[in-house]
Design a protein around this motif. Structure first.
Motif, short mmCIF file in Angstrom:
data_model
loop_
_atom_site.label_atom_id
_atom_site.label_comp_id
_atom_site.label_asym_id
_atom_site.label_seq_id
_atom_site.Cartn_x
_atom_site.Cartn_y
_atom_site.Cartn_z
N PHE A 136 10.16 -8.53 -14.36
CA PHE A 136 10.19 -7.75 -15.60
C PHE A 136 11.31 -8.21 -16.53
O PHE A 136 11.08 -8.45 -17.72
N LYS A 137 12.50 -8.34 -16.00
CA LYS A 137 13.67 -8.61 -16.86
C LYS A 137 13.77 -10.07 -17.27
O LYS A 137 14.09 -10.38 -18.42
N TYR A 138 13.49 -10.98 -16.35
CA TYR A 138 13.74 -12.40 -16.62
C TYR A 138 12.47 -13.20 -16.90
O TYR A 138 12.50 -14.17 -17.65
N TRP A 184 11.19 2.19 -12.28
CA TRP A 184 11.57 2.77 -13.57
C TRP A 184 13.03 3.18 -13.57
O TRP A 184 13.77 2.92 -14.54
N LEU A 185 13.49 3.82 -12.49
CA LEU A 185 14.90 4.20 -12.39
C LEU A 185 15.79 2.97 -12.45
O LEU A 185 16.85 2.98 -13.09
N TYR A 186 15.37 1.91 -11.78
CA TYR A 186 16.15 0.67 -11.78
C TYR A 186 16.32 0.14 -13.20
O TYR A 186 17.43 -0.23 -13.61
N CYS A 187 15.25 0.13 -13.97
CA CYS A 187 15.32 -0.36 -15.35
C CYS A 187 16.23 0.51 -16.20
O CYS A 187 17.09 0.02 -16.93
N GLU A 188 16.01 1.83 -16.12
CA GLU A 188 16.69 2.74 -17.02
C GLU A 188 18.14 3.02 -16.62
O GLU A 188 18.88 3.67 -17.36
N LYS A 245 22.21 5.20 -24.29
CA LYS A 245 21.70 4.07 -23.52
C LYS A 245 20.32 3.69 -24.05
O LYS A 245 19.45 4.55 -24.17
N PRO A 246 20.10 2.43 -24.37
CA PRO A 246 18.77 2.02 -24.86
C PRO A 246 17.69 2.27 -23.81
O PRO A 246 17.92 2.04 -22.62
N ARG A 247 16.54 2.72 -24.24
CA ARG A 247 15.40 2.90 -23.32
C ARG A 247 14.80 1.54 -23.02
O ARG A 247 14.50 0.77 -23.93
N GLU A 248 14.65 1.21 -21.75
CA GLU A 248 14.17 -0.10 -21.35
C GLU A 248 12.64 -0.18 -21.24
O GLU A 248 12.04 -1.18 -21.59
N VAL A 249 12.04 0.85 -20.69
CA VAL A 249 10.58 0.84 -20.50
C VAL A 249 9.94 1.55 -21.69
O VAL A 249 9.89 2.78 -21.76
N VAL A 250 9.49 0.76 -22.63
CA VAL A 250 8.86 1.28 -23.85
C VAL A 250 7.44 0.75 -23.93
O VAL A 250 7.04 -0.14 -23.17
#
Length: 267
Positions: A136-138, A184-188, A245-250
């Motif tokens: 997801f991130k990379y 989801w928790l990991y992302c946020e 904190k910016p929302r990551e999962v949008v």
């Protein structure tokens, strides 16, 4: 193209670790380690997890190297204490509910370590950070495909908790959903494993200490109390977002992540 190649490589290494490496783990190691720790699995479990999935974790660190050595697998200690306390508070109502429902009490330190601490730590590093997080991130996968890949495999690993076909399907379904929630928790939580890890550990520990029945799927009363921990974790994340904190999962990242900040770029 680079992101696709990295994703292919990470998935290939994961498949190798998950399905092939176990054939290189000899029975001699199992017997030797079990004898040393008096059949408690205190040494056996971390040794086997490290042996099986060490190549995956190493690949994630090398391929997506950040300024801090373990940043790419969520092991930066930023926020460690806050995430620990938050997870503890989120799990208190569930724990009290389990205590109310149960007439059993299992306080084996070795069982808590092997069934809760090891499960929470190793599963979050492997499935949430080194697999889901990397995709997801990379690698710019969307949240849904990255979470499905990691969570379905995570869920299938709990099929043994079913006593019949229906309960096995329920166990896989529930743990797949749980894996997606942990993702989801990991992302946020800043791509740190600490909050989902402690939620995982505290929930497993409460379940084991009070001898709750129903396997991974649980029973109705137990699930009502389990839901309090899930709801409180969502409230906690929303509080972080309200504080800036910016929302990551949008919505734009559900199927494919097209743009990353500089902080998320592969070095």
């Amino acid at each position: 193209m680079k992101h696709a190649m990295h994703a292919f490589l990470i998935i290939t290494i994961f498949i190798f670790c998950h399905y092939v490496m176990r054939h290189f783990w000899g029975d001699g190691w199992s017997s030797w380690l079990s004898n040393i720790d008096n059949q408690t699995d205190i040494l056996f479990i971390p040794a086997k997890f490290t042996f099986l999935y060490g190549p995956l974790v190493a690949a994630a660190i090398v391929l997506f190297k950040q300024e801090r050595l373990f940043e790419s697998i969520g092991l930066s200690f930023d926020g460690f204490i806050n995430y620990t306390l938050a997870a503890l508070l989120c799990c208190i109502p569930m724990t009290l509910g389990y205590a109310f429902l149960s007439s059993e009490l299992h306080l084996s330190i070795s069982a808590i370590i092997t069934g809760s601490v090891y499960a929470g730590f190793f599963e979050e590093v492997i499935f949430r950070a080194a697999l889901f997080g990397v995709l997801f991130k990379y690698c710019r996968w969307g949240f849904i495909p990255a979470a499905l890949v990691s969570s379905v495999i995570f869920g299938m690993g709990h099929i043994y908790q079913g006593n019949d076909p229906l309960s096995a399907v329920m166990a896989v379904t529930v743990t797949t959903i749980a894996g997606t929630w942990f993702a989801w928790l990991y992302c946020e939580c800043g791509y740190r494993i600490w909050f989902p890890m402690w939620m995982h550990i505290f929930m497993n520990a409460a379940y084991g200490i009070f001898g709750m029945s129903g396997g991974a799927a649980g029973d109705l009363q137990g699930n009502l109390f389990k839901a309090t921990a899930i709801v409180l974790s969502i409230v906690y994340v929303e509080m972080l977002i309200r504080k800036g904190k910016p929302r990551e999962v949008v919505l734009s990242k559900l199927l494919q992540t097209r743009a990353h900040s500089a902080a998320c770029a592969v070095n």
